[in-house]
Design a protein around this motif. Structure first.
Motif, PDB file in Angstrom:
ATOM      1  N   LYS A   1       0.835  -1.202   0.000  1.00 10.14           N
ATOM      2  CA  LYS A   1       0.000   0.000   0.000  1.00 10.14           C
ATOM      3  C   LYS A   1       0.872   1.254   0.000  1.00 10.14           C
ATOM      4  O   LYS A   1       1.938   1.277   0.612  1.00 10.14           O
ATOM      5  CB  LYS A   1      -0.918   0.032   1.230  1.00 10.14           C
ATOM      6  CG  LYS A   1      -1.899  -1.125   1.279  1.00 10.14           C
ATOM      7  CD  LYS A   1      -2.876  -1.060   0.125  1.00 10.14           C
ATOM      8  CE  LYS A   1      -3.874  -2.187   0.159  1.00 10.14           C
ATOM      9  NZ  LYS A   1      -4.810  -2.136  -0.968  1.00 10.14           N
ATOM     10  N   ASN A   2       0.392   2.274  -0.684  1.00 14.06           N
ATOM     11  CA  ASN A   2       1.046   3.580  -0.666  1.00 14.06           C
ATOM     12  C   ASN A   2       0.514   4.373   0.517  1.00 14.06           C
ATOM     13  O   ASN A   2      -0.691   4.450   0.720  1.00 14.06           O
ATOM     14  CB  ASN A   2       0.772   4.342  -1.962  1.00 14.06           C
ATOM     15  CG  ASN A   2       1.451   3.697  -3.146  1.00 14.06           C
ATOM     16  OD1 ASN A   2       2.570   3.211  -3.051  1.00 14.06           O
ATOM     17  ND2 ASN A   2       0.766   3.677  -4.271  1.00 14.06           N
ATOM     18  N   LEU A   3       1.434   4.955   1.263  1.00 15.28           N
ATOM     19  CA  LEU A   3       1.058   5.778   2.404  1.00 15.28           C
ATOM     20  C   LEU A   3       0.865   7.210   1.933  1.00 15.28           C
ATOM     21  O   LEU A   3       1.716   7.763   1.242  1.00 15.28           O
ATOM     22  CB  LEU A   3       2.141   5.743   3.482  1.00 15.28           C
ATOM     23  CG  LEU A   3       2.562   4.365   3.992  1.00 15.28           C
ATOM     24  CD1 LEU A   3       3.660   4.512   5.033  1.00 15.28           C
ATOM     25  CD2 LEU A   3       1.387   3.613   4.550  1.00 15.28           C
ATOM     26  N   LYS A   4      -0.235   7.820   2.326  1.00 17.97           N
ATOM     27  CA  LYS A   4      -0.504   9.221   2.004  1.00 17.97           C
ATOM     28  C   LYS A   4      -0.140  10.055   3.227  1.00 17.97           C
ATOM     29  O   LYS A   4      -0.686   9.872   4.314  1.00 17.97           O
ATOM     30  CB  LYS A   4      -1.977   9.419   1.655  1.00 17.97           C
ATOM     31  CG  LYS A   4      -2.326  10.857   1.356  1.00 17.97           C
ATOM     32  CD  LYS A   4      -3.817  11.041   1.143  1.00 17.97           C
ATOM     33  CE  LYS A   4      -4.144  12.519   1.043  1.00 17.97           C
ATOM     34  NZ  LYS A   4      -5.555  12.766   1.262  1.00 17.97           N
ATOM     35  N   PHE A   5       0.784  10.991   3.033  1.00 16.67           N
ATOM     36  CA  PHE A   5       1.202  11.881   4.107  1.00 16.67           C
ATOM     37  C   PHE A   5       0.110  12.914   4.342  1.00 16.67           C
ATOM     38  O   PHE A   5      -0.333  13.583   3.413  1.00 16.67           O
ATOM     39  CB  PHE A   5       2.515  12.573   3.725  1.00 16.67           C
ATOM     40  CG  PHE A   5       3.078  13.460   4.790  1.00 16.67           C
ATOM     41  CD1 PHE A   5       3.665  12.927   5.924  1.00 16.67           C
ATOM     42  CD2 PHE A   5       3.049  14.839   4.651  1.00 16.67           C
ATOM     43  CE1 PHE A   5       4.207  13.750   6.908  1.00 16.67           C
ATOM     44  CE2 PHE A   5       3.586  15.672   5.619  1.00 16.67           C
ATOM     45  CZ  PHE A   5       4.164  15.125   6.743  1.00 16.67           C
ATOM     46  N   VAL A   6      -0.339  13.021   5.589  1.00 17.83           N
ATOM     47  CA  VAL A   6      -1.401  13.959   5.945  1.00 17.83           C
ATOM     48  C   VAL A   6      -0.808  15.249   6.513  1.00 17.83           C
ATOM     49  O   VAL A   6      -1.334  16.338   6.290  1.00 17.83           O
ATOM     50  CB  VAL A   6      -2.380  13.312   6.948  1.00 17.83           C
ATOM     51  CG1 VAL A   6      -3.442  14.296   7.393  1.00 17.83           C
ATOM     52  CG2 VAL A   6      -3.009  12.057   6.344  1.00 17.83           C
ATOM     53  N   GLY A   7       0.296  15.132   7.245  1.00 14.64           N
ATOM     54  CA  GLY A   7       0.928  16.306   7.828  1.00 14.64           C
ATOM     55  C   GLY A   7       1.694  15.950   9.093  1.00 14.64           C
ATOM     56  O   GLY A   7       1.804  14.780   9.456  1.00 14.64           O
ATOM     57  N   TYR A   8       2.213  16.973   9.755  1.00 16.97           N
ATOM     58  CA  TYR A   8       2.917  16.757  11.015  1.00 16.97           C
ATOM     59  C   TYR A   8       2.701  17.956  11.925  1.00 16.97           C
ATOM     60  O   TYR A   8       2.321  19.027  11.478  1.00 16.97           O
ATOM     61  CB  TYR A   8       4.412  16.495  10.780  1.00 16.97           C
ATOM     62  CG  TYR A   8       5.243  17.730  10.521  1.00 16.97           C
ATOM     63  CD1 TYR A   8       5.933  18.358  11.554  1.00 16.97           C
ATOM     64  CD2 TYR A   8       5.361  18.271   9.245  1.00 16.97           C
ATOM     65  CE1 TYR A   8       6.696  19.490  11.324  1.00 16.97           C
ATOM     66  CE2 TYR A   8       6.126  19.405   9.001  1.00 16.97           C
ATOM     67  CZ  TYR A   8       6.797  19.997  10.047  1.00 16.97           C
ATOM     68  OH  TYR A   8       7.556  21.114   9.821  1.00 16.97           O
ATOM     69  N   GLU A   9       2.962  17.709  13.208  1.00 19.21           N
ATOM     70  CA  GLU A   9       2.921  18.787  14.192  1.00 19.21           C
ATOM     71  C   GLU A   9       3.982  18.523  15.247  1.00 19.21           C
ATOM     72  O   GLU A   9       4.405  17.376  15.436  1.00 19.21           O
ATOM     73  CB  GLU A   9       1.527  18.901  14.826  1.00 19.21           C
ATOM     74  CG  GLU A   9       1.060  17.678  15.566  1.00 19.21           C
ATOM     75  CD  GLU A   9      -0.379  17.789  16.072  1.00 19.21           C
ATOM     76  OE1 GLU A   9      -0.952  18.890  16.030  1.00 19.21           O
ATOM     77  OE2 GLU A   9      -0.914  16.769  16.525  1.00 19.21           O
ATOM     78  N   ILE A  10       4.423  19.576  15.885  1.00 19.76           N
ATOM     79  CA  ILE A  10       5.443  19.476  16.933  1.00 19.76           C
ATOM     80  C   ILE A  10       4.767  19.623  18.285  1.00 19.76           C
ATOM     81  O   ILE A  10       3.956  20.519  18.491  1.00 19.76           O
ATOM     82  CB  ILE A  10       6.523  20.564  16.767  1.00 19.76           C
ATOM     83  CG1 ILE A  10       7.198  20.470  15.406  1.00 19.76           C
ATOM     84  CG2 ILE A  10       7.544  20.498  17.903  1.00 19.76           C
ATOM     85  CD1 ILE A  10       7.975  19.193  15.157  1.00 19.76           C
ATOM     86  N   GLU A  11       5.105  18.717  19.179  1.00 26.72           N
ATOM     87  CA  GLU A  11       4.620  18.774  20.559  1.00 26.72           C
ATOM     88  C   GLU A  11       5.820  18.559  21.467  1.00 26.72           C
ATOM     89  O   GLU A  11       6.369  17.464  21.515  1.00 26.72           O
ATOM     90  CB  GLU A  11       3.573  17.680  20.786  1.00 26.72           C
ATOM     91  CG  GLU A  11       2.988  17.676  22.182  1.00 26.72           C
ATOM     92  CD  GLU A  11       1.977  16.555  22.362  1.00 26.72           C
ATOM     93  OE1 GLU A  11       2.316  15.568  23.056  1.00 26.72           O
ATOM     94  OE2 GLU A  11       0.874  16.667  21.807  1.00 26.72           O
ATOM     95  N   GLU A  12       6.247  19.605  22.128  1.00 31.97           N
ATOM     96  CA  GLU A  12       7.450  19.609  22.959  1.00 31.97           C
ATOM     97  C   GLU A  12       8.647  19.181  22.112  1.00 31.97           C
ATOM     98  O   GLU A  12       8.988  19.865  21.164  1.00 31.97           O
ATOM     99  CB  GLU A  12       7.247  18.759  24.210  1.00 31.97           C
ATOM    100  CG  GLU A  12       6.181  19.338  25.135  1.00 31.97           C
ATOM    101  CD  GLU A  12       5.940  18.528  26.388  1.00 31.97           C
ATOM    102  OE1 GLU A  12       6.765  17.656  26.709  1.00 31.97           O
ATOM    103  OE2 GLU A  12       4.923  18.780  27.038  1.00 31.97           O
TER     104      GLU A  12
END
Length: 168
Positions: free
Chosen positions: A97-108
């Motif tokens: 399966k191909n993974l679709k990147f949704v995004g990222y966020e920084i927490e600490e």
């Protein structure tokens, strides 16, 4: 008096050893893979220390990418997407399966990276190749948690072990 000096010396040596052990870095990531039956998708979150991710991105792209305050968010997203898709692979029911990147966020001190796989009608078997950060950190461990139809399974891969298979 000698006894007191010996105790003090032992205490100092013990504290020094503890501080060295505490200061020694450890390299670990956590990947959660959840099957959302209602929406027929696999939802993936990867928790990576952002400084380790920056090292990996620099080694992959040849350029420094600041994931906390990127100069160009689209460039950072693209680099992170390529990096994760190159180092995390999924096969569902024996189909890659191909993974679709949704995004990222920084927490600490952590980067939470989100991906998904759509159009999954059922999950009987998941095969995973997870080599996130392996090239950059020889003592890297990758912990994986899976949840499919309310069944939870977990494993830990220590570099160089890259693969795990789960049946549901």
């Amino acid at each position: 008096m000698n006894s007191l000096k010996n105790r003090l010396l032992l205490t100092i040596v013990g504290l020094s050893t503890a501080l060295i052990a505490f200061a020694h870095p450890f390299y670990v990531s956590i990947t959660s893979i959840d099957y959302n039956a209602k929406n027929k998708r696999i939802e993936i979150s990867c928790r990576l220390f952002y400084d380790d991710l920056e090292v990996a991105l620099k080694n992959q792209t040849g350029q420094k990418i600041d994931v906390i305050n990127p100069k160009n968010k689209a460039v950072a997203d693209s680099a992170i997407s390529r990096y994760i898709q190159h180092n995390l692979k999924l096969a569902i029911n024996n189909q890659n399966k191909n993974l679709k990147f949704v995004g990222y966020e920084i927490e600490e001190d952590v980067a939470w990276c989100y991906l998904e796989v759509q159009n999954i009608n059922a999950v009987n078997k998941i095969e995973i190749v997870n080599q996130l950060l392996y090239r950059d950190f020889k003592s890297q461990s990758n912990i994986m948690h899976l949840k499919v139809n309310n069944i939870k399974k977990s494993t830990k891969l220590d570099n160089p072990k890259r693969t795990a298979t789960f049946s549901f």
